[in-house]
Design a protein around this motif. Structure first.
Motif, PDB file in Angstrom:
ATOM      1  N   LEU A   1      34.815 -51.000  14.206  1.00 43.51           N
ATOM      2  CA  LEU A   1      33.481 -51.471  13.822  1.00 43.51           C
ATOM      3  C   LEU A   1      32.725 -50.434  12.997  1.00 43.51           C
ATOM      4  CD1 LEU A   1      32.236 -53.407  16.974  1.00 43.51           C
ATOM      5  CD2 LEU A   1      32.871 -54.338  14.735  1.00 43.51           C
ATOM      6  N   ILE A   2      32.816 -49.165  13.377  1.00 41.30           N
ATOM      7  CA  ILE A   2      32.134 -48.121  12.617  1.00 41.30           C
ATOM      8  C   ILE A   2      32.790 -47.950  11.254  1.00 41.30           C
ATOM      9  CG2 ILE A   2      31.671 -45.633  12.520  1.00 41.30           C
ATOM     10  CD1 ILE A   2      29.763 -47.283  14.297  1.00 41.30           C
ATOM     11  N   VAL A   3      34.111 -48.034  11.199  1.00 35.33           N
ATOM     12  CA  VAL A   3      34.796 -47.926   9.908  1.00 35.33           C
ATOM     13  C   VAL A   3      34.401 -49.090   9.005  1.00 35.33           C
ATOM     14  CG1 VAL A   3      37.051 -47.910   8.769  1.00 35.33           C
ATOM     15  CG2 VAL A   3      36.704 -46.611  10.880  1.00 35.33           C
ATOM     16  N   LEU A   4      34.325 -50.281   9.571  1.00 31.31           N
ATOM     17  CA  LEU A   4      33.915 -51.447   8.785  1.00 31.31           C
ATOM     18  C   LEU A   4      32.474 -51.298   8.303  1.00 31.31           C
ATOM     19  CD1 LEU A   4      35.040 -54.181   7.844  1.00 31.31           C
ATOM     20  CD2 LEU A   4      34.089 -55.191   9.916  1.00 31.31           C
ATOM     21  N   GLU A   5      31.598 -50.796   9.160  1.00 30.68           N
ATOM     22  CA  GLU A   5      30.200 -50.562   8.778  1.00 30.68           C
ATOM     23  C   GLU A   5      30.108 -49.522   7.665  1.00 30.68           C
ATOM     24  OE1 GLU A   5      25.935 -51.186   9.472  1.00 30.68           O
ATOM     25  OE2 GLU A   5      27.767 -52.303   9.904  1.00 30.68           O
ATOM     26  N   ALA A   6      30.914 -48.469   7.767  1.00 32.52           N
ATOM     27  CA  ALA A   6      30.925 -47.439   6.729  1.00 32.52           C
ATOM     28  C   ALA A   6      31.388 -48.024   5.400  1.00 32.52           C
ATOM     29  CB  ALA A   6      31.831 -46.290   7.151  1.00 32.52           C
ATOM     30  N   GLN A   7      32.408 -48.845   5.446  1.00 30.37           N
ATOM     31  CA  GLN A   7      32.900 -49.473   4.221  1.00 30.37           C
ATOM     32  C   GLN A   7      31.831 -50.378   3.602  1.00 30.37           C
ATOM     33  OE1 GLN A   7      35.786 -52.787   4.389  1.00 30.37           O
ATOM     34  NE2 GLN A   7      37.147 -51.473   3.172  1.00 30.37           N
ATOM     35  N   ALA A   8      31.166 -51.165   4.438  1.00 28.99           N
ATOM     36  CA  ALA A   8      30.142 -52.085   3.947  1.00 28.99           C
ATOM     37  C   ALA A   8      28.975 -51.341   3.311  1.00 28.99           C
ATOM     38  CB  ALA A   8      29.651 -52.976   5.085  1.00 28.99           C
ATOM     39  N   ALA A   9      28.711 -50.111   3.779  1.00 25.63           N
ATOM     40  CA  ALA A   9      27.620 -49.305   3.234  1.00 25.63           C
ATOM     41  C   ALA A   9      28.033 -48.543   1.979  1.00 25.63           C
ATOM     42  CB  ALA A   9      27.128 -48.320   4.286  1.00 25.63           C
ATOM     43  N   GLY A  10      29.283 -48.674   1.562  1.00 23.35           N
ATOM     44  CA  GLY A  10      29.735 -48.021   0.343  1.00 23.35           C
ATOM     45  C   GLY A  10      30.241 -46.610   0.531  1.00 23.35           C
ATOM     46  N   LEU A  11      30.506 -46.207   1.784  1.00 20.14           N
ATOM     47  CA  LEU A  11      31.038 -44.866   2.009  1.00 20.14           C
ATOM     48  C   LEU A  11      32.473 -44.777   1.491  1.00 20.14           C
ATOM     49  CD1 LEU A  11      28.481 -44.763   3.773  1.00 20.14           C
ATOM     50  CD2 LEU A  11      29.781 -43.396   5.420  1.00 20.14           C
ATOM     51  N   ALA A  12      32.880 -43.539   1.178  1.00 21.09           N
ATOM     52  CA  ALA A  12      34.209 -43.323   0.599  1.00 21.09           C
ATOM     53  C   ALA A  12      35.260 -42.996   1.646  1.00 21.09           C
ATOM     54  CB  ALA A  12      34.155 -42.211  -0.441  1.00 21.09           C
ATOM     55  N   GLY A  13      34.846 -42.814   2.902  1.00 18.20           N
ATOM     56  CA  GLY A  13      35.812 -42.507   3.942  1.00 18.20           C
ATOM     57  C   GLY A  13      35.152 -41.996   5.199  1.00 18.20           C
ATOM     58  N   VAL A  14      35.984 -41.721   6.198  1.00 16.79           N
ATOM     59  CA  VAL A  14      35.534 -41.171   7.471  1.00 16.79           C
ATOM     60  C   VAL A  14      36.486 -40.045   7.858  1.00 16.79           C
ATOM     61  CG1 VAL A  14      35.057 -41.629   9.910  1.00 16.79           C
ATOM     62  CG2 VAL A  14      34.635 -43.428   8.205  1.00 16.79           C
ATOM     63  N   VAL A  15      35.924 -38.895   8.212  1.00 12.44           N
ATOM     64  CA  VAL A  15      36.695 -37.734   8.659  1.00 12.44           C
ATOM     65  C   VAL A  15      36.252 -37.430  10.086  1.00 12.44           C
ATOM     66  CG1 VAL A  15      37.030 -35.252   8.343  1.00 12.44           C
ATOM     67  CG2 VAL A  15      37.055 -36.778   6.364  1.00 12.44           C
ATOM     68  N   ILE A  16      37.211 -37.323  11.005  1.00 12.45           N
ATOM     69  CA  ILE A  16      36.887 -37.196  12.426  1.00 12.45           C
ATOM     70  C   ILE A  16      37.511 -35.935  13.003  1.00 12.45           C
ATOM     71  CG2 ILE A  16      36.926 -38.344  14.675  1.00 12.45           C
ATOM     72  CD1 ILE A  16      37.754 -40.935  13.048  1.00 12.45           C
ATOM     73  N   TRP A  17      36.661 -35.008  13.483  1.00  9.73           N
ATOM     74  CA  TRP A  17      37.170 -33.886  14.244  1.00  9.73           C
ATOM     75  C   TRP A  17      37.268 -34.352  15.694  1.00  9.73           C
ATOM     76  CZ3 TRP A  17      40.305 -30.285  13.722  1.00  9.73           C
ATOM     77  CH2 TRP A  17      40.359 -29.191  14.577  1.00  9.73           C
ATOM     78  N   GLY A  18      38.281 -35.155  15.935  1.00  7.07           N
ATOM     79  CA  GLY A  18      38.490 -35.840  17.194  1.00  7.07           C
ATOM     80  C   GLY A  18      39.471 -36.970  16.954  1.00  7.07           C
ATOM     81  N   LEU A  19      39.415 -37.991  17.799  1.00  3.87           N
ATOM     82  CA  LEU A  19      40.381 -39.075  17.754  1.00  3.87           C
ATOM     83  C   LEU A  19      39.734 -40.396  17.358  1.00  3.87           C
ATOM     84  CD1 LEU A  19      42.341 -38.347  21.072  1.00  3.87           C
ATOM     85  CD2 LEU A  19      42.799 -37.466  18.772  1.00  3.87           C
ATOM     86  N   HIS A  20      40.570 -41.311  16.866  1.00  9.24           N
ATOM     87  CA  HIS A  20      40.122 -42.668  16.568  1.00  9.24           C
ATOM     88  C   HIS A  20      40.912 -43.646  17.438  1.00  9.24           C
ATOM     89  CE1 HIS A  20      43.835 -42.637  14.156  1.00  9.24           C
ATOM     90  NE2 HIS A  20      43.814 -43.956  14.308  1.00  9.24           N
TER      91      HIS A  20
ATOM     92  N   ALA B   1      22.249 -32.858  15.105  1.00  7.04           N
ATOM     93  CA  ALA B   1      23.291 -33.887  15.153  1.00  7.04           C
ATOM     94  C   ALA B   1      23.498 -34.613  13.832  1.00  7.04           C
ATOM     95  CB  ALA B   1      22.966 -34.900  16.245  1.00  7.04           C
ATOM     96  N   LEU B   2      22.475 -34.701  13.004  1.00  9.78           N
ATOM     97  CA  LEU B   2      22.599 -35.400  11.726  1.00  9.78           C
ATOM     98  C   LEU B   2      22.498 -34.452  10.529  1.00  9.78           C
ATOM     99  CD1 LEU B   2      20.508 -38.570  12.534  1.00  9.78           C
ATOM    100  CD2 LEU B   2      22.962 -38.494  12.077  1.00  9.78           C
ATOM    101  N   SER B   3      22.500 -33.152  10.791  1.00  8.29           N
ATOM    102  CA  SER B   3      22.386 -32.202   9.682  1.00  8.29           C
ATOM    103  C   SER B   3      23.621 -31.321   9.519  1.00  8.29           C
ATOM    104  CB  SER B   3      21.151 -31.311   9.852  1.00  8.29           C
ATOM    105  OG  SER B   3      21.201 -30.593  11.073  1.00  8.29           O
ATOM    106  N   THR B   4      24.376 -31.099  10.607  1.00 12.71           N
ATOM    107  CA  THR B   4      25.591 -30.293  10.514  1.00 12.71           C
ATOM    108  C   THR B   4      26.688 -30.910  11.364  1.00 12.71           C
ATOM    109  OG1 THR B   4      25.168 -28.827  12.408  1.00 12.71           O
ATOM    110  CG2 THR B   4      24.191 -28.188  10.296  1.00 12.71           C
ATOM    111  N   ALA B   5      27.927 -30.574  11.012  1.00 12.99           N
ATOM    112  CA  ALA B   5      29.076 -30.955  11.822  1.00 12.99           C
ATOM    113  C   ALA B   5      30.021 -29.769  11.880  1.00 12.99           C
ATOM    114  CB  ALA B   5      29.788 -32.169  11.226  1.00 12.99           C
ATOM    115  N   GLU B   6      30.654 -29.601  13.030  1.00  6.31           N
ATOM    116  CA  GLU B   6      31.692 -28.578  13.186  1.00  6.31           C
ATOM    117  C   GLU B   6      33.045 -29.269  13.045  1.00  6.31           C
ATOM    118  OE1 GLU B   6      31.140 -25.332  13.729  1.00  6.31           O
ATOM    119  OE2 GLU B   6      28.957 -25.470  13.975  1.00  6.31           O
ATOM    120  N   VAL B   7      33.847 -28.755  12.126  1.00  4.74           N
ATOM    121  CA  VAL B   7      35.207 -29.260  11.938  1.00  4.74           C
ATOM    122  C   VAL B   7      36.131 -28.061  12.006  1.00  4.74           C
ATOM    123  CG1 VAL B   7      36.797 -30.471  10.409  1.00  4.74           C
ATOM    124  CG2 VAL B   7      34.396 -31.179  10.515  1.00  4.74           C
TER     125      VAL B   7
END
Length: 223
Positions: free
Chosen positions: A83-102, A135-141
């Protein structure tokens, strides 16, 4: 920004960072759909057990951004599903990168949006945690802290983060590396060994380091 259109790989870009004296910030993440590539401005989101953080990030997004999810590299739960991947696609995002699991791998592959992660787990979030102020300004990868001032590139070799201000320099150097190395590969296919091209016998007798030798002859392997 389309890495496929640029005809560059993360390997080219990593080598370009080294030559430009830019820190090489990579993470060993795997595309859910082999062969897919992504490139775009980092859209950070730190997971705390609920998908609302992703929806809030997407609400702030611009087309072409890449959602970069920080779930502390956890391997006991998945934090992103179809659902989140579909939402990201609908919003025009170019991809999803996850420091974790899907999870929902089959559905994510059907959606087609490039997604990179540490792997899969059928279990969703196991607990709610306190939401970090950033939470919405930085991410640790892995060991890297990334922000919207960074661009992320991803392909079968993993992901690479480059400061947005350095992207033009890195792309130019990467294109030069690509062109020289492809020419070298073609010469090997035509029967001229890489050792011959790089005058390896001269190197063995030179007393130079290999990189010093490559600088001398203008080679593109390693230097």
């Amino acid at each position: 920004m389309d890495l496929a259109t640029l005809d560059l790989t993360t390997a080219h870009l990593a080598d370009a960072c080294i030559r430009a004296n830019i820190p090489v910030r990579t993470a060993t993440l795997t595309p859910v759909i082999p062969g897919t590539k992504t490139a775009g401005r980092v859209l950070p989101a730190r997971h705390a057990g609920s998908v609302d953080i992703f929806l809030e990030a997407i609400e702030r997004s611009q087309p072409g951004d890449v959602l970069v999810v920080d779930n502390d590299g956890r391997v006991d739960e998945a934090c992103v599903g179809d659902l989140i991947v579909l939402e990201a696609q609908a919003a025009g995002l170019a991809g999803v990168v996850i420091w974790g699991l899907h999870r929902d791998t089959q559905d994510i592959r059907a959606i087609g949006l490039p997604v990179f992660s540490l792997g899969t787990n059928p279990t969703g979030p196991l607990s709610l945690r306190d939401r970090a102020p950033e939470a919405l300004s930085t991410a640790e990868v892995d060991q890297w802290t990334v922000t919207s001032d960074d661009v992320v590139f991803g392909d079968d070799d993993g992901v690479l983060f480059v400061p947005a201000s350095e992207v033009p320099v890195v792309l130019a150097k990467a294109a030069g590396i690509r062109d020289v190395e492809r020419a070298q590969a073609e010469r090997v296919r035509q029967g001229e060994s890489l050792r011959s091209q790089l005058r390896f016998g001269d190197y063995l007798a030179s007393g130079l380091t290999f990189r010093e030798h490559l600088r001398k002859i203008g080679g593109a392997v390693e230097e």
